[in-house]
Design a protein around this motif. Structure first.
Motif, PDB file in Angstrom:
ATOM      1  N   THR A  65     -25.738  -0.077 -17.834  1.00  0.00           N
ATOM      2  CA  THR A  65     -26.826   0.206 -16.894  1.00  0.00           C
ATOM      3  C   THR A  65     -28.034  -0.666 -17.194  1.00  0.00           C
ATOM      4  N   TRP A  79     -30.420  -4.452 -20.972  1.00  0.00           N
ATOM      5  CA  TRP A  79     -29.466  -3.399 -20.631  1.00  0.00           C
ATOM      6  C   TRP A  79     -29.628  -2.211 -21.566  1.00  0.00           C
ATOM      7  N   ALA A  92     -24.270  -1.921 -13.639  1.00  0.00           N
ATOM      8  CA  ALA A  92     -24.830  -0.958 -12.685  1.00  0.00           C
ATOM      9  C   ALA A  92     -26.348  -1.036 -12.663  1.00  0.00           C
ATOM     10  N   ALA A  94     -29.138   1.369 -11.385  1.00  0.00           N
ATOM     11  CA  ALA A  94     -29.270   2.768 -10.957  1.00  0.00           C
ATOM     12  C   ALA A  94     -30.640   3.292 -11.345  1.00  0.00           C
TER      13      ALA A  94
END
Length: 340
Positions: A65, A79, A92, A94
């Motif tokens: 993420t 990250w 991702a 998000a």
């Protein structure tokens, strides 16, 4: 999730224990054949419970993420957990707030298993490089009952993905994908969906100098109760190879081709308002919509096409308005108006 071990991969996995953090090397865990894979974040070994850094998935490694907000795609510190996505991972985006913006840059070619824009506005400047996605490129795709609203803009480079889904899932979700001065190739394998299932909506936008190519499969702008829209503007192009393109496939769909150099070219069927209860509209404002067959309204669907400003609809084989003879409820309408 019951699993089996395979030979160890080359990736290090960070684990968290109650007191200290240890880096260890594990065998890869994959789902039992025929069993639906679920995300997991804990591993029990030798009677002890370990917390995994990220969500492990089968077969796509870990979900990494983005922590951002802005920076390099390949820089580990951007990250969550300090590890950049590897070739077996899903990257991702998000955000906790749908209004959050991310600016992501790619300084070199990269490969990931999945790319998911789940929530927030993410702009990826590819820097002229290739980002290879060996699984799905997902924008606003529901995961485990979460309502997602994701927006992704691709700029200045090339993305090649095996699957493409925008606004799809079990919960009401929405997605918007913009291919702005970039090239997006959906490769052989899976269907393309933009707005699929009731309560979901998807949008695909290809402005000037953008190119999208969908290879093999059924490509749907609105499918099975969803709402899908697509816009080709000021020279944007969308090509469908070895598969048909449906606008309103048992759903609500709209396709707009705007500007004299904008193009949609399908080497199979271009269908507008098809299948049970589908409603599709196609507007050609100075551009070109071409297909081997162009079908407007059919198989209990309703289709409408409008051509203005010197635009064209071209059928290499045949064009049909109101198709098929066994479905009298099919309705088709085409309007050609204006100069040119």
């Amino acid at each position: 999730q019951t699993g089996r071990r395979t030979r160890p991969n080359d990736s290090d996995v960070t684990v968290r224990q109650p007191v200290s953090t240890t880096r260890a090397r594990f065998a890869r865990v994959v789902a039992t054949p025929g069993v639906q894979p679920y995300a997991f974040s804990e591993l029990v070994m030798f009677g002890r419970r370990f917390r995994l850094e990220g969500d492990a998935t089968a077969p796509g490694g870990f979900v990494r993420t983005w922590g951002g907000p802005n920076g390099s795609f390949t820089l580990a510190s951007n990250w969550v957990g300090g590890t950049a996505p590897r070739t077996s991972d899903t990257a991702a985006f998000a955000a906790s707030d749908a209004a959050t913006t991310y600016a992501v840059s790619l300084a070199q070619a990269a490969e990931v298993y999945g790319l998911a824009a789940r929530r927030g506005f993410t702009t990826m400047n590819l820097g002229g490089n290739l980002l290879a996605v060996t699984g799905n490129l997902d924008v606003g795709v529901d995961s485990a009952g979460t309502n997602y609203a994701g927006k992704l803009t691709l700029q200045n480079g090339r993305v090649e993905a095996v699957g493409l889904r925008v606004g799809f899932g079990n919960a009401p979700s929405s997605g918007r994908l913009v291919v702005d001065g970039a090239t997006l190739i959906k490769q052989n394998c899976c269907d393309t969906v933009v707005g699929m299932l009731a309560g979901n909506s998807g949008e695909l936008s290809v402005p000037a100098n953008g190119l999208g190519e969908l290879v093999q499969g059924t490509h749907s702008i609105g499918r099975e109760g969803g709402i899908g829209t697509a816009l080709l503007d000021t020279g944007g192009q969308l090509l469908a190879t070895n598969g048909r393109l449906s606008v309103g496939n048992a759903a609500t769909g709209s396709l707009t081709i705007r500007g004299p150099s904008s193009l949609v070219d399908v080497d199979s069927d271009l269908r507008v308002g098809h299948e049970g209860g589908g409603s599709g509209t196609m507007t050609v404002e100075g551009g070109l919509a071409a297909g081997r067959q162009v079908l407007v309204g059919g198989f209990r669907g309703a289709g409408t096409a409008t051509v203005t400003q010197g635009g064209r609809i071209q059928a290499d084989d045949r064009g049909i308005i109101g198709h098929f003879r066994d479905t009298p409820s099919a309705v088709g309408e085409v309007t050609v108006d204006g100069s040119g």
